[in-house]
Enzyme design. Structure first.
Site, PDB file in Angstrom:
ATOM      1  N   ARG A  55     -20.851  -2.503   0.896  1.00  0.00           N
ATOM      2  CA  ARG A  55     -22.311  -2.384   0.953  1.00  0.00           C
ATOM      3  C   ARG A  55     -22.987  -2.764  -0.368  1.00  0.00           C
ATOM      4  O   ARG A  55     -24.163  -3.092  -0.386  1.00  0.00           O
ATOM      5  CB  ARG A  55     -22.706  -0.942   1.291  1.00  0.00           C
ATOM      6  CG  ARG A  55     -22.362  -0.522   2.708  1.00  0.00           C
ATOM      7  CD  ARG A  55     -22.510   0.980   2.830  1.00  0.00           C
ATOM      8  NE  ARG A  55     -21.766   1.629   1.750  1.00  0.00           N
ATOM      9  CZ  ARG A  55     -21.777   2.922   1.490  1.00  0.00           C
ATOM     10  NH1 ARG A  55     -22.505   3.736   2.220  1.00  0.00           N
ATOM     11  NH2 ARG A  55     -21.068   3.428   0.503  1.00  0.00           N
ATOM     12  N   LYS A  67      -3.624   4.228   5.087  1.00  0.00           N
ATOM     13  CA  LYS A  67      -3.358   5.630   5.375  1.00  0.00           C
ATOM     14  C   LYS A  67      -4.548   6.456   4.925  1.00  0.00           C
ATOM     15  O   LYS A  67      -5.251   6.014   4.017  1.00  0.00           O
ATOM     16  CB  LYS A  67      -2.071   6.070   4.711  1.00  0.00           C
ATOM     17  CG  LYS A  67      -2.229   6.465   3.230  1.00  0.00           C
ATOM     18  CD  LYS A  67      -1.007   7.166   2.708  1.00  0.00           C
ATOM     19  CE  LYS A  67      -1.396   8.274   1.763  1.00  0.00           C
ATOM     20  NZ  LYS A  67      -0.323   8.914   1.048  1.00  0.00           N
ATOM     21  N   HIS A  94       2.862   1.820   2.331  1.00  0.00           N
ATOM     22  CA  HIS A  94       3.311   0.915   1.270  1.00  0.00           C
ATOM     23  C   HIS A  94       4.745   1.199   0.826  1.00  0.00           C
ATOM     24  O   HIS A  94       5.386   0.359   0.219  1.00  0.00           O
ATOM     25  CB  HIS A  94       2.335   0.882   0.088  1.00  0.00           C
ATOM     26  CG  HIS A  94       2.356   2.126  -0.743  1.00  0.00           C
ATOM     27  ND1 HIS A  94       1.637   3.241  -0.426  1.00  0.00           N
ATOM     28  CD2 HIS A  94       3.028   2.422  -1.861  1.00  0.00           C
ATOM     29  CE1 HIS A  94       1.866   4.167  -1.320  1.00  0.00           C
ATOM     30  NE2 HIS A  94       2.712   3.696  -2.202  1.00  0.00           N
ATOM     31  N   LYS A 114       8.325  -1.548  -0.504  1.00  0.00           N
ATOM     32  CA  LYS A 114       9.093  -1.488  -1.753  1.00  0.00           C
ATOM     33  C   LYS A 114      10.450  -2.140  -1.551  1.00  0.00           C
ATOM     34  O   LYS A 114      11.103  -1.926  -0.533  1.00  0.00           O
ATOM     35  CB  LYS A 114       9.262  -0.029  -2.199  1.00  0.00           C
ATOM     36  CG  LYS A 114       7.946   0.595  -2.682  1.00  0.00           C
ATOM     37  CD  LYS A 114       8.157   2.037  -3.072  1.00  0.00           C
ATOM     38  CE  LYS A 114       6.856   2.706  -3.449  1.00  0.00           C
ATOM     39  NZ  LYS A 114       6.351   2.330  -4.766  1.00  0.00           N
ATOM     40  N   GLU A 168       6.010  13.631  -8.176  1.00  0.00           N
ATOM     41  CA  GLU A 168       4.974  13.046  -9.029  1.00  0.00           C
ATOM     42  C   GLU A 168       4.710  13.982 -10.200  1.00  0.00           C
ATOM     43  O   GLU A 168       4.845  15.202 -10.060  1.00  0.00           O
ATOM     44  CB  GLU A 168       3.672  12.878  -8.237  1.00  0.00           C
ATOM     45  CG  GLU A 168       3.774  11.942  -7.055  1.00  0.00           C
ATOM     46  CD  GLU A 168       2.462  11.904  -6.272  1.00  0.00           C
ATOM     47  OE1 GLU A 168       1.653  11.010  -6.532  1.00  0.00           O
ATOM     48  OE2 GLU A 168       2.249  12.793  -5.431  1.00  0.00           O
ATOM     49  N   ASP A 202      -0.027  14.330   3.630  1.00  0.00           N
ATOM     50  CA  ASP A 202      -0.249  13.193   2.734  1.00  0.00           C
ATOM     51  C   ASP A 202       1.049  12.448   2.408  1.00  0.00           C
ATOM     52  O   ASP A 202       1.019  11.250   2.126  1.00  0.00           O
ATOM     53  CB  ASP A 202      -0.893  13.722   1.433  1.00  0.00           C
ATOM     54  CG  ASP A 202      -1.441  12.603   0.567  1.00  0.00           C
ATOM     55  OD1 ASP A 202      -2.188  11.763   1.105  1.00  0.00           O
ATOM     56  OD2 ASP A 202      -1.138  12.562  -0.641  1.00  0.00           O
ATOM     57  N   HIS A 234       5.372   8.851   4.278  1.00  0.00           N
ATOM     58  CA  HIS A 234       6.338   8.225   3.373  1.00  0.00           C
ATOM     59  C   HIS A 234       7.755   8.798   3.509  1.00  0.00           C
ATOM     60  O   HIS A 234       8.728   8.062   3.658  1.00  0.00           O
ATOM     61  CB  HIS A 234       5.892   8.372   1.917  1.00  0.00           C
ATOM     62  CG  HIS A 234       4.518   7.845   1.642  1.00  0.00           C
ATOM     63  ND1 HIS A 234       4.080   6.647   2.147  1.00  0.00           N
ATOM     64  CD2 HIS A 234       3.491   8.352   0.928  1.00  0.00           C
ATOM     65  CE1 HIS A 234       2.829   6.438   1.735  1.00  0.00           C
ATOM     66  NE2 HIS A 234       2.452   7.468   1.006  1.00  0.00           N
ATOM     67  N   LYS A 284       3.452  17.502  -6.471  1.00  0.00           N
ATOM     68  CA  LYS A 284       2.690  17.027  -7.627  1.00  0.00           C
ATOM     69  C   LYS A 284       2.963  17.938  -8.811  1.00  0.00           C
ATOM     70  O   LYS A 284       3.404  19.062  -8.648  1.00  0.00           O
ATOM     71  CB  LYS A 284       1.195  17.046  -7.305  1.00  0.00           C
ATOM     72  CG  LYS A 284       0.836  16.050  -6.202  1.00  0.00           C
ATOM     73  CD  LYS A 284      -0.645  15.897  -6.037  1.00  0.00           C
ATOM     74  CE  LYS A 284      -0.953  14.840  -5.000  1.00  0.00           C
ATOM     75  NZ  LYS A 284      -0.574  13.491  -5.411  1.00  0.00           N
TER      76      LYS A 284
HETATM   77  P1  NAP Z   1     -12.945   3.996  -2.448  1.00  0.00           P
HETATM   78  O1  NAP Z   1     -12.622   3.689  -3.872  1.00  0.00           O
HETATM   79  O2  NAP Z   1     -13.836   5.151  -2.165  1.00  0.00           O
HETATM   80  O3  NAP Z   1     -13.581   2.670  -1.805  1.00  0.00           O
HETATM   81  C1  NAP Z   1     -14.230   2.685  -0.576  1.00  0.00           C
HETATM   82  C2  NAP Z   1     -14.809   1.308  -0.303  1.00  0.00           C
HETATM   83  O4  NAP Z   1     -15.478   1.349   0.955  1.00  0.00           O
HETATM   84  C3  NAP Z   1     -15.801   0.836  -1.327  1.00  0.00           C
HETATM   85  O5  NAP Z   1     -15.625  -0.533  -1.551  1.00  0.00           O
HETATM   86  C4  NAP Z   1     -17.141   1.067  -0.634  1.00  0.00           C
HETATM   87  O6  NAP Z   1     -18.032   0.134  -1.165  1.00  0.00           O
HETATM   88  C5  NAP Z   1     -16.773   0.758   0.808  1.00  0.00           C
HETATM   89  N1  NAP Z   1     -17.641   1.374   1.798  1.00  0.00           N
HETATM   90  C6  NAP Z   1     -18.027   2.670   1.898  1.00  0.00           C
HETATM   91  N2  NAP Z   1     -18.820   2.846   2.967  1.00  0.00           N
HETATM   92  C7  NAP Z   1     -18.954   1.641   3.560  1.00  0.00           C
HETATM   93  C8  NAP Z   1     -19.647   1.174   4.696  1.00  0.00           C
HETATM   94  N3  NAP Z   1     -20.393   1.992   5.459  1.00  0.00           N
HETATM   95  N4  NAP Z   1     -19.552  -0.121   5.011  1.00  0.00           N
HETATM   96  C9  NAP Z   1     -18.832  -0.976   4.273  1.00  0.00           C
HETATM   97  N5  NAP Z   1     -18.137  -0.583   3.183  1.00  0.00           N
HETATM   98  C10 NAP Z   1     -18.201   0.701   2.828  1.00  0.00           C
HETATM   99  O7  NAP Z   1     -11.617   4.236  -1.604  1.00  0.00           O
HETATM  100  P2  NAP Z   1     -10.148   3.704  -1.923  1.00  0.00           P
HETATM  101  O8  NAP Z   1      -9.491   4.657  -2.857  1.00  0.00           O
HETATM  102  O9  NAP Z   1     -10.205   2.283  -2.311  1.00  0.00           O
HETATM  103  O10 NAP Z   1      -9.426   3.891  -0.514  1.00  0.00           O
HETATM  104  C11 NAP Z   1      -9.640   3.020   0.565  1.00  0.00           C
HETATM  105  C12 NAP Z   1      -8.694   3.397   1.702  1.00  0.00           C
HETATM  106  O11 NAP Z   1      -7.355   3.231   1.256  1.00  0.00           O
HETATM  107  C13 NAP Z   1      -8.806   4.842   2.160  1.00  0.00           C
HETATM  108  O12 NAP Z   1      -8.545   4.924   3.552  1.00  0.00           O
HETATM  109  C14 NAP Z   1      -7.678   5.539   1.403  1.00  0.00           C
HETATM  110  O13 NAP Z   1      -7.225   6.695   2.087  1.00  0.00           O
HETATM  111  C15 NAP Z   1      -6.635   4.438   1.395  1.00  0.00           C
HETATM  112  N6  NAP Z   1      -5.675   4.554   0.280  1.00  0.00           N
HETATM  113  C16 NAP Z   1      -6.098   4.425  -1.006  1.00  0.00           C
HETATM  114  C17 NAP Z   1      -5.169   4.510  -2.026  1.00  0.00           C
HETATM  115  C18 NAP Z   1      -5.589   4.339  -3.472  1.00  0.00           C
HETATM  116  O14 NAP Z   1      -4.696   4.288  -4.326  1.00  0.00           O
HETATM  117  N7  NAP Z   1      -6.859   4.234  -3.772  1.00  0.00           N
HETATM  118  C19 NAP Z   1      -3.812   4.741  -1.737  1.00  0.00           C
HETATM  119  C20 NAP Z   1      -3.416   4.851  -0.410  1.00  0.00           C
HETATM  120  C21 NAP Z   1      -4.349   4.752   0.591  1.00  0.00           C
HETATM  121  P3  NAP Z   1     -19.614   0.254  -1.115  1.00  0.00           P
HETATM  122  O15 NAP Z   1     -19.982   1.610  -1.611  1.00  0.00           O
HETATM  123  O16 NAP Z   1     -20.047  -0.879  -1.988  1.00  0.00           O
HETATM  124  O17 NAP Z   1     -19.984   0.041   0.308  1.00  0.00           O
END
Ligand code: NAP
Length: 483
Positions: free
Chosen positions: A51, A148, A178, A182, A216, A235, A240, A331
């Site tokens: 967005r 996830k 993921h 690995k 962790e 989680d 995993h 953790k």
């Molecule tokens: P995040 O940092 O909160 O990013 C969320 C993204 O979604 C942002 O780019 C946000 O951008 C966008 N977004 C939010 N609302 C939206 C909407 N209505 N329409 C379009 N885009 C929207 O989350 P994240 O940590 O990257 O995680 C993303 C997913 O991966 C989640 O399901 C999480 O559980 C999974 N995950 C993450 C990790 C990790 O290491 N981060 C690890 C495993 C799994 P805008 O605000 O610009 O829209």
């Protein structure tokens, strides 16, 4: 030895959540490294979607910054980086509204694979699938990658599967774990099914028990509110650790093909015994040495969510009846280590005296320093009788494979290229995820019904005493937790 890469066909990849943590920290660096390796065609197109009010140039600048942080200096060739950034575009879109969808349709080119990576909060998975379909983007060229957590319990996982199935065939859905990307985890299959050495011993006759540890050192820190609604069982264990257990326990598939492999994994999950309360320990790390405890990091001061789980489970089938699998994850533990240890039984008779009857151990290290160690018993060198010692036969992949081993691709690199190639082998099928929740749900429901509280454990240790006791009472012990 140079790593062999097979180029993929031209594709359009859309990253929903392109400004988020996962996209910038994992997905873009993984794509860059595949580009650097020459695997990506020059006319591939990567479309960031979120967005935030950005245009192509602003998104490229953000990507450049992210790559600067995440890609090692020797891999940051300025000309290659520029060429990679030229593949990036940005579309401002709302997953829950109508804004941006026409622009996305215009950006995508016909006649190529269209991969849509859902790197957004889980609540947006279903709306995104619905909108893709509504805008004519769910055709046979489409693949969707789901992050996830896939559901919060069996009911929500089923509901999400049902929504996805309304718009996409199962063959178009890539549920990512993921861990499966690995190298060492894939190597588990190579070790088991490409060697004659291990498979004849890989059963309850010869294996005393299996230990799976994913430890962790970090706490929940900034993720407190999210994590508190989840906990270690949801989680980590449901996905995993379950995947690692499946790869250890499954029967040899007839072929290394998606459904052949996933059929065998589902059978393992369905063969898991329910967990008795006495066979599971859950813990919560306490504050120590000025570092906040779990309860300091979350909003609910009375939270009963666990940051640690240790459990014993049996796989009730002919191969494994009687061989327990011990799983632990948590953790704020002593070391960051993920490993699987297969502990073989003692030899049936010792010609050297009782003290010499030691079982072999095969340890598969997933991280850090991916590799395999086999513990064997040998004679201690020197005169003075037959004294036995245990020594490791150690194979660090980095050492054994030279350049190719030192440059082990990140899990996301492999998995992203598999999506483009259309290979689902390392992705979870819908029934597999549901089977894992069906096993996990009663455990969590039991805790809730009894109002059990997790036991407190010291930060920087090996988890609660009760987890050590879980092994001790069976006359076994956990391997030392060393990173
Ligand atoms: P995040 O940092 O909160 O990013 C969320 C993204 O979604 C942002 O780019 C946000 O951008 C966008 N977004 C939010 N609302 C939206 C909407 N209505 N329409 C379009 N885009 C929207 O989350 P994240 O940590 O990257 O995680 C993303 C997913 O991966 C989640 O399901 C999480 O559980 C999974 N995950 C993450 C990790 C990790 O290491 N981060 C690890 C495993 C799994 P805008 O605000 O610009 O829209």
């Amino acid at each position: 030895m140079a790593a062999r890469t097979i180029p993929v066909d031209a594709f359009d990849l859309v990253i929903f959540g392109a400004t988020g943590d996962l996209a910038l920290r994992k997905i873009l660096p993984a794509l860059y490294r595949r580009f650097l390796a020459g695997q990506m065609p020059a006319d591939a197109q990567i479309v960031g979607a979120a967005r935030s009010a950005l245009d192509d140039a602003a998104y490229r600048a953000r990507a450049r910054e992210a790559l600067g942080d995440r890609v090692a200096g020797d891999k940051r060739d300025p000309a290659i980086l520029d060429a990679f950034l030229d593949l990036l575009f940005y579309v401002r879109i709302d997953a829950t509204g109508e804004a941006g969808w026409d622009a996305l349709c215009d950006r995508l080119r016909p006649g190529r694979v269209h991969a849509f990576y859902f790197s957004v909060a889980p609540g947006l998975f279903a709306p995104l699938a619905e909108r893709l379909h509504a805008h004519g983007l769910a055709g046979p060229e489409a693949r969707i990658v789901i992050e996830k957590p896939f559901g919060h319990d069996l009911a929500s996982a089923r509901a999400l599967n049902a929504t996805l199935a309304q718009h996409f065939d199962e063959g178009q859905v890539y549920r990512i774990d993921h861990y499966l990307g690995k190298e060492t985890v894939q190597n588990l299959m190579a070790i088991r099914f490409a060697n004659m050495l291990f498979e004849p011993l890989w059963n309850a006759h010869y294996v005393d028990h299996v230990q799976i540890t994913v430890a962790e050192t970090v706490g929940v820190d900034g993720r407190g509110p999210y994590y508190d609604g989840s906990g270690a069982m949801r989680d980590m264990v449901q996905n995993h650790l379950m995947q690692l257990l499946c790869l250890i326990a499954m029967e040899p598939p007839a072929r290394f093909e998606p459904d052949a492999v996933r059929d065998e994994k589902v059978k393992v999950i369905r063969a898991l015994d329910p967990i008795a309360p006495a066979d599971i320990v859950r813990g919560q790390y306490a504050a120590a040495g000025g570092r906040p405890g779990y309860l300091d990091a979350v909003e609910d001061p009375g939270s009963r969510t666990e940051s640690f789980v240790a459990l014993k489970v049996h796989v009730s089938n002919w191969r494994w009846a009687g061989t327990p699998f011990y799983l632990r994850t948590g953790k704020r533990l002593r070391a960051r280590v993920s490993e699987i240890a297969v502990i073989f039984k003692d030899p049936p008779h010792s010609i050297f005296g009782d003290g010499a009857r030691r079982g072999n151990e095969l340890v598969i290290r997933v991280q850090p320093d991916e590799g395999i160690t086999m513990r064997v018993t040998i004679k201690e060198p020197g005169p003075g009788g037959m004294r036995l010692i245990e020594v490791p036969l150690d194979m660090s992949f980095a050492e054994a494979l030279g350049d190719a081993g030192a440059d082990i691709p990140d899990a996301y690199e492999r998995l992203l290229m598999d999506v483009i190639r259309g290979n689902q082998t390392l992705f979870m099928r819908g029934d597999e995820v549901e089977a894992a929740w069906a096993w996990t749900d009663p455990v969590i429901a039991g805790w809730d019904a009894r109002g059990d509280r997790p036991v407190a454990y010291e930060s920087g240790g090996a988890g609660p005493e009760e987890a050590l006791a879980l092994m001790h009472r069976d006359g076994r012990r956990w391997r030392a937790m060393e990173g």
